[in-house]
Scaffold this motif. Structure first.
Motif, mmCIF file in Angstrom:
data_model
loop_
_atom_site.group_PDB
_atom_site.id
_atom_site.type_symbol
_atom_site.label_atom_id
_atom_site.label_comp_id
_atom_site.label_asym_id
_atom_site.label_seq_id
_atom_site.Cartn_x
_atom_site.Cartn_y
_atom_site.Cartn_z
ATOM 1 N N ARG A 163 120.529 99.803 67.986
ATOM 2 C CA ARG A 163 121.549 99.532 66.982
ATOM 3 C C ARG A 163 122.652 100.584 67.076
ATOM 4 N N LEU A 164 123.858 100.161 66.712
ATOM 5 C CA LEU A 164 124.947 101.124 66.656
ATOM 6 C C LEU A 164 124.756 102.092 65.491
ATOM 7 N N ASN A 165 124.318 101.586 64.347
ATOM 8 C CA ASN A 165 124.071 102.403 63.165
ATOM 9 C C ASN A 165 122.642 102.171 62.667
ATOM 10 N N PRO A 166 121.987 103.209 62.168
ATOM 11 C CA PRO A 166 120.662 103.007 61.562
ATOM 12 C C PRO A 166 120.783 102.088 60.347
ATOM 13 N N PRO A 167 119.711 101.436 59.952
ATOM 14 C CA PRO A 167 119.792 100.505 58.807
ATOM 15 C C PRO A 167 120.161 101.224 57.512
ATOM 16 N N HIS A 168 120.940 100.559 56.705
ATOM 17 C CA HIS A 168 121.359 101.046 55.389
ATOM 18 C C HIS A 168 122.131 102.362 55.484
ATOM 19 N N THR A 169 122.974 102.494 56.524
ATOM 20 C CA THR A 169 123.827 103.676 56.653
ATOM 21 C C THR A 169 125.304 103.316 56.746
ATOM 22 N N SER A 170 125.632 102.044 56.838
ATOM 23 C CA SER A 170 127.036 101.636 56.878
ATOM 24 C C SER A 170 127.640 101.765 55.476
ATOM 25 N N LYS A 171 128.920 101.994 55.409
ATOM 26 C CA LYS A 171 129.600 102.230 54.136
ATOM 27 C C LYS A 171 129.593 100.964 53.289
ATOM 28 N N ILE A 172 129.275 101.126 52.012
ATOM 29 C CA ILE A 172 129.273 99.999 51.083
ATOM 30 C C ILE A 172 130.708 99.668 50.715
ATOM 31 N N GLN A 173 131.072 98.405 50.871
ATOM 32 C CA GLN A 173 132.424 97.961 50.579
ATOM 33 C C GLN A 173 132.542 97.636 49.087
ATOM 34 N N ASP A 174 133.338 98.449 48.411
ATOM 35 C CA ASP A 174 133.523 98.271 46.971
ATOM 36 C C ASP A 174 134.991 98.513 46.647
ATOM 37 N N ASP A 175 135.659 97.493 46.141
ATOM 38 C CA ASP A 175 137.077 97.610 45.819
ATOM 39 C C ASP A 175 137.340 98.547 44.644
ATOM 40 N N ARG A 176 136.314 98.874 43.880
ATOM 41 C CA ARG A 176 136.509 99.759 42.729
ATOM 42 C C ARG A 176 136.607 101.231 43.133
ATOM 43 N N GLN A 177 136.203 101.550 44.361
ATOM 44 C CA GLN A 177 136.233 102.940 44.810
ATOM 45 C C GLN A 177 137.674 103.428 44.952
ATOM 46 N N VAL A 178 137.869 104.679 44.528
ATOM 47 C CA VAL A 178 139.206 105.286 44.594
ATOM 48 C C VAL A 178 139.404 105.876 45.988
ATOM 49 N N LYS A 179 140.483 105.489 46.642
ATOM 50 C CA LYS A 179 140.766 105.965 47.996
ATOM 51 C C LYS A 179 141.436 107.335 47.947
ATOM 52 N N ARG A 180 141.030 108.195 48.861
ATOM 53 C CA ARG A 180 141.613 109.525 48.932
ATOM 54 C C ARG A 180 143.080 109.453 49.346
ATOM 55 N N PRO A 181 143.911 110.353 48.828
ATOM 56 C CA PRO A 181 145.334 110.338 49.220
ATOM 57 C C PRO A 181 145.513 110.809 50.658
ATOM 58 N N MET A 182 146.450 110.227 51.338
ATOM 59 C CA MET A 182 146.717 110.570 52.733
ATOM 60 C C MET A 182 147.695 111.735 52.809
ATOM 61 N N THR A 183 147.529 112.566 53.821
ATOM 62 C CA THR A 183 148.432 113.684 54.061
ATOM 63 C C THR A 183 149.749 113.163 54.651
ATOM 64 N N PRO A 184 150.810 113.966 54.628
ATOM 65 C CA PRO A 184 152.084 113.515 55.242
ATOM 66 C C PRO A 184 151.920 113.120 56.707
ATOM 67 N N TRP A 185 151.112 113.891 57.448
ATOM 68 C CA TRP A 185 150.888 113.555 58.870
ATOM 69 C C TRP A 185 150.158 112.219 59.006
ATOM 70 N N ALA A 186 149.155 111.975 58.156
ATOM 71 C CA ALA A 186 148.415 110.713 58.222
ATOM 72 C C ALA A 186 149.323 109.531 57.870
ATOM 73 N N LEU A 187 150.213 109.704 56.903
ATOM 74 C CA LEU A 187 151.148 108.628 56.543
ATOM 75 C C LEU A 187 152.086 108.295 57.709
ATOM 76 N N PHE A 188 152.565 109.323 58.385
ATOM 77 C CA PHE A 188 153.460 109.113 59.525
ATOM 78 C C PHE A 188 152.716 108.419 60.672
ATOM 79 N N MET A 189 151.493 108.854 60.946
ATOM 80 C CA MET A 189 150.709 108.268 62.027
ATOM 81 C C MET A 189 150.391 106.798 61.740
ATOM 82 N N THR A 190 150.015 106.474 60.498
ATOM 83 C CA THR A 190 149.708 105.082 60.146
ATOM 84 C C THR A 190 150.941 104.199 60.302
ATOM 85 N N GLU A 191 152.071 104.714 59.906
ATOM 86 C CA GLU A 191 153.315 103.953 60.036
ATOM 87 C C GLU A 191 153.663 103.683 61.496
ATOM 88 N N ARG A 192 153.454 104.659 62.355
ATOM 89 C CA ARG A 192 153.764 104.495 63.772
ATOM 90 C C ARG A 192 152.784 103.542 64.463
#
Length: 316
Positions: free
Chosen positions: A228-257
Motif C-alpha cells: 500500500r502507498l499509505n498504511p490503513p487509517h492514516t490518510s487525512k480525513i476530508q472535512d470542510d469544517r476544518q480551518v485552513k492554515r494561512p499561506m505565506t507570501p511565497w506560497a501565495l506567489f507559487m500557487t498563482e504561478r
C-alpha cells in the motif's frame, strides 16, 4: 405529770440552738426511767435522780452532736501515671522507625533496553490509532472490485477464482461492463454518503486531533505495508469544517504561478526552481501585494479557528 415536768426542765437547761433535739430527749428520758425502775429508789428522790441522769446524758449528746466536721477541701490530686504490667523498673523508649531501604536501580541489558523501547513504541502507536479514528469501509467502488466481489460470493475459494478473474473480466461484453460500472458508481455514491455522515458525527476538534494522529502514524508505519502507498487509517480525513492554515507570501506567489499553466509538462523540481528565481527578482512593492494578502488570511485564520474549535490558535 412528773414526766412532763422533767421534759420541760430539760428543755429549759438545753441551749436554744438545740431545740431540734427535743424528740431525742424524750426518748432518752424514757430509757433512763426504765433503767432506774429496776433499782430501788424512793418516791421522792426518783424524779431528781432521773432528771440528773437525763440532764448529764443530754449534755453529753449535745456536746458530741455540736461538733461539726469541717468539710473536706476538694484538692485536685494529680494521679500518678499508671504503669503497665511488666514494665516496672524498665525505661520505656520510643521505637525508632526502621530506615527505608534505598531502591537499587536495576541495570538493564542491551536486549532488555531494546524490548523496553519496542514496548513503548507499540504503546504509543496504540494511543495514536485510538485518536486517529476509523472511517467506514467504502466497499467495492470500481467495476473491477464489483466483479471480483461477485466471483468471491459465488465461489468458496477466492484465491482459485482470482487466477482466472482477469481473463473473465477481459472477455466481458460492453453491456456487461456497463452493468458493473453502474453498480460501482452506485456503491461509490453510497460510500461517500456514509463517509460524510461519519465525519459529521464527530466534532471539528476531534477530527483535527485525528488528522494530527494520522500524520504521526504515517511517519511511524512508513515501509511496514509494502503493498500500500499509505498504511490503513492514516490518510487525512476530508472535512470542510476544518480551518485552513494561512499561506505565506511565497506560497501565495507559487500557487498563482503554478495555476497559470506556464509550467505545463515541466517537472515539479524544475518548476519550483524557476518560480523561486522569479520571487527573488520581484521588487519590494511587488512583494507587498502578497504580504498584505497573507496578513489578511492570518487574521481570518485566528478568527475562524476560535469559532470552530472554541479555543485560540497557538500559532499560525
Amino acid at each position: 405529770m412528773l414526766a412532763r415536768g422533767v421534759i420541760c426542765r430539760l428543755a429549759a437547761d438545753v441551749p436554744k440552738t438545740s431545740t431540734h433535739n427535743l424528740p431525742q430527749l424524750a426518748r432518752l428520758f424514757q430509757r433512763v426511767a426504765v433503767a432506774h425502775n429496776a433499782t430501788p429508789i424512793t418516791y421522792k428522790s426518783a424524779p431528781s435522780s432521773v432528771y440528773k441522769l437525763a440532764l448529764v446524758e443530754t449534755r453529753r449528746l449535745y456536746a458530741t452532736s455540736g461538733t461539726t466536721k469541717k468539710p473536706a477541701t476538694k484538692t485536685a490530686a494529680k494521679k500518678a501515671p499508671t504503669k503497665k504490667a511488666g514494665t516496672r523498673g524498665r525505661k520505656t523508649t520510643a521505637k525508632k522507625a526502621a530506615p527505608k531501604k534505598k531502591k537499587v536501580k536495576k541495570v538493564l541489558t542491551e536486549e532488555q533496553l531494546v524490548k523496553k523501547k519496542q514496548a513503548e513504541e507499540r504503546k504509543k502507536i496504540a494511543e495514536l490509532r485510538e485518536k486517529a479514528l476509523r472511517e467506514p469501509r467504502p466497499g467495492p467502488t470500481t467495476a473491477w472490485t464489483v466483479f471480483i466481489t461477485e466471483l468471491g460470493q459465488e465461489s468458496t475459494v477466492f484465491s482459485s477464482v482470482s487466477k482466472e478473474a482477469s481473463e473473465r473480466y477481459k472477455n466481458l461484453s460492453a453491456a456487461e461492463r456497463e452493468h458493473y460500472n453502474h453498480l460501482a458508481n452506485k456503491n461509490k455514491a453510497a460510500a461517500a454518503a456514509r463517509y460524510q455522515r461519519w465525519v459529521l458525527s464527530h466534532t471539528p476538534e476531534k477530527i483535527r486531533i485525528a488528522n494530527l494522529a494520522r500524520a504521526q502514524l504515517k511517519r511511524k508505519l512508513k515501509g511496514t505495508y509494502k503493498t500500500r502507498l499509505n498504511p490503513p487509517h492514516t490518510s487525512k480525513i476530508q472535512d470542510d469544517r476544518q480551518v485552513k492554515r494561512p499561506m505565506t507570501p511565497w506560497a501565495l506567489f507559487m500557487t498563482e504561478r503554478l495555476r497559470s499553466g506556464d509550467f505545463k509538462d515541466i517537472s515539479q523540481k524544475e518548476a519550483f526552481g524557476l518560480i523561486s528565481n522569479e520571487w527573488k527578482a520581484l521588487s519590494a512593492a511587488e512583494k507587498k501585494k502578497y504580504e498584505n494578502e497573507s496578513a489578511e488570511n492570518k487574521e481570518s485564520y485566528f478568527r475562524e479557528y476560535r469559532q470552530t474549535y472554541n479555543k485560540d490558535a497557538t500559532a499560525a
